[in-house]
Scaffold this motif. Sequence first.
Motif, PDB file in Angstrom:
ATOM      1  N   ARG A 227       0.825  -1.207   0.000  1.00 23.36           N
ATOM      2  CA  ARG A 227       0.000   0.000   0.000  1.00 23.36           C
ATOM      3  C   ARG A 227       0.860   1.258   0.000  1.00 23.36           C
ATOM      4  N   GLU A 228       1.914   1.244   0.787  1.00 21.88           N
ATOM      5  CA  GLU A 228       2.792   2.410   0.833  1.00 21.88           C
ATOM      6  C   GLU A 228       3.539   2.595  -0.481  1.00 21.88           C
ATOM      7  N   ILE A 229       3.928   1.493  -1.103  1.00 23.84           N
ATOM      8  CA  ILE A 229       4.630   1.580  -2.391  1.00 23.84           C
ATOM      9  C   ILE A 229       3.702   2.134  -3.467  1.00 23.84           C
ATOM     10  N   TRP A 234       4.359   5.028  -7.067  1.00 23.88           N
ATOM     11  CA  TRP A 234       3.558   4.392  -8.102  1.00 23.88           C
ATOM     12  C   TRP A 234       4.188   4.539  -9.482  1.00 23.88           C
ATOM     13  N   GLN A 235       4.976   5.610  -9.709  1.00 16.76           N
ATOM     14  CA  GLN A 235       5.616   5.766 -11.019  1.00 16.76           C
ATOM     15  C   GLN A 235       6.633   4.650 -11.260  1.00 16.76           C
ATOM     16  N   TYR A 236       7.466   4.383 -10.250  1.00 16.68           N
ATOM     17  CA  TYR A 236       8.461   3.320 -10.394  1.00 16.68           C
ATOM     18  C   TYR A 236       7.792   1.950 -10.498  1.00 16.68           C
ATOM     19  N   LEU A 241       6.400  -2.716 -13.812  1.00 14.62           N
ATOM     20  CA  LEU A 241       5.400  -3.645 -14.342  1.00 14.62           C
ATOM     21  C   LEU A 241       5.386  -3.638 -15.866  1.00 14.62           C
ATOM     22  N   LEU A 242       5.471  -2.451 -16.466  1.00 18.49           N
ATOM     23  CA  LEU A 242       5.453  -2.380 -17.925  1.00 18.49           C
ATOM     24  C   LEU A 242       6.708  -3.002 -18.527  1.00 18.49           C
TER      25      LEU A 242
END
Length: 434
Positions: A227-229, A234-236, A241-242
């Motif tokens: 949750r904190e990440i 969220w950009q990293y 993921l991409l």
Amino acid sequence: MAGGMKAVPGRRRILGALLLLLLPPPLGGAGVGEEVIVLQEGSECCHNTSRHFCYTNVRSPCWRDIWTRMQIWVNSNHVIRVTQVGSEEELRELEESKVWNFLSSLLKEKLNSTNIDMDLYSNKTCLKVELLEAGTRYCIVLSRWFDPKLFLVFFLGLLLFFCGDVLSRSQLFFYSAGISIGLLASLLILIYVMSKAMPKKSPVYFLLLGGWSFSLYLLQLVFKNLREICKSYWQYLLGYLLLMGFVSFGVCYRYGPLENERSINLLSWALQLLGLALMYLGIQIRPIALALVLIAVCTKNMDYPLQWIYGVYKRAQSARLGPSPPRLLTEEEYRIQGEVETRKALEELRNYCRSPDFSAWTAVSRIQSPKRFAEFVGGSSHLTASEVSFHEQEYGLGGEFLEEQLFEEDEEEDFLYGETARAACGPTTRLTAD
């Protein structure tokens, strides 16, 4: 010797370690004979000193608890250290062992909040809460509730077990599983790829083992702080993921789905075993979990014993009653079977004529119309339009053959009707004559 003896560096290290082991317990440390606080379900207790807690389970698990989870939640405003043991004796041994306290201070993770899962079959669960900073206040609560995650785990296992054969042949499942594995085990995959470029006698196996352990540790940290990440980085996370998703998709596309039948069978068996394991882990009551696993296995493979039993029954019945007479075909079944068998025989004849074993020159020299034969081998009909028209006139609706059949049936009916009437009127005629 005149200048005095100097201490050996190794001895200094030993003395330092002994001093560390003899240090007093952490802030607010609990004494050896400290009272143990009994935990109650649903009741919250808060403290500001290190304490020992125990819970005695007096309730026997029943079938209603198949998806029930018991947890001890510990929330604090500062970092604390929580150690779980199985009894009060282990708590006292833990308090008396200075070596264990020293090692746990180095290895044990320090958290602000944590939750401890409890086994429904355990009689007693104890834990020790140690404070590491002044002014720390923590609260402990024991709760029992229906956990939908357990139901989802059981349902996922059920799906994998019964649909393993289909999933092992599905391209969508292949790419989805490959991308998921690539996202979760990217570090291990990177080490494996690097090992291909290393010499065979290099310590790559130790790197693989360390990479796997490190990957598991990173995954544990990520899931604990997910949750904190997602909120702060969220950009990293999106970039990772991409990137890894595209790389994993490229690797899966390069090698392609499984085509070998044995490989597909191995994947299917692995999915089924994984499904059984998830089904067992998704049920908290072990006898019920084992019974459901056995029922699932028997249900999936029920057709084999049923077929065997049915075959034995049919053999015993045929041996007792003797061979049964064959069933005669109806006119409609006879017509359909004739059409099917005719098409099948014509297709077999075409395939034989196209095969290398067929002597084309010998056949052409013996037939009257080689062109028609060539068209038939190429896929044309074996009948001409005139032959089809003649057949319809003779045997179709309104044809001569059908009319003859109808006239014969009418004559037979008239003859039978006359015989019946004559037989019925014969005695009356004789009585009148008399």
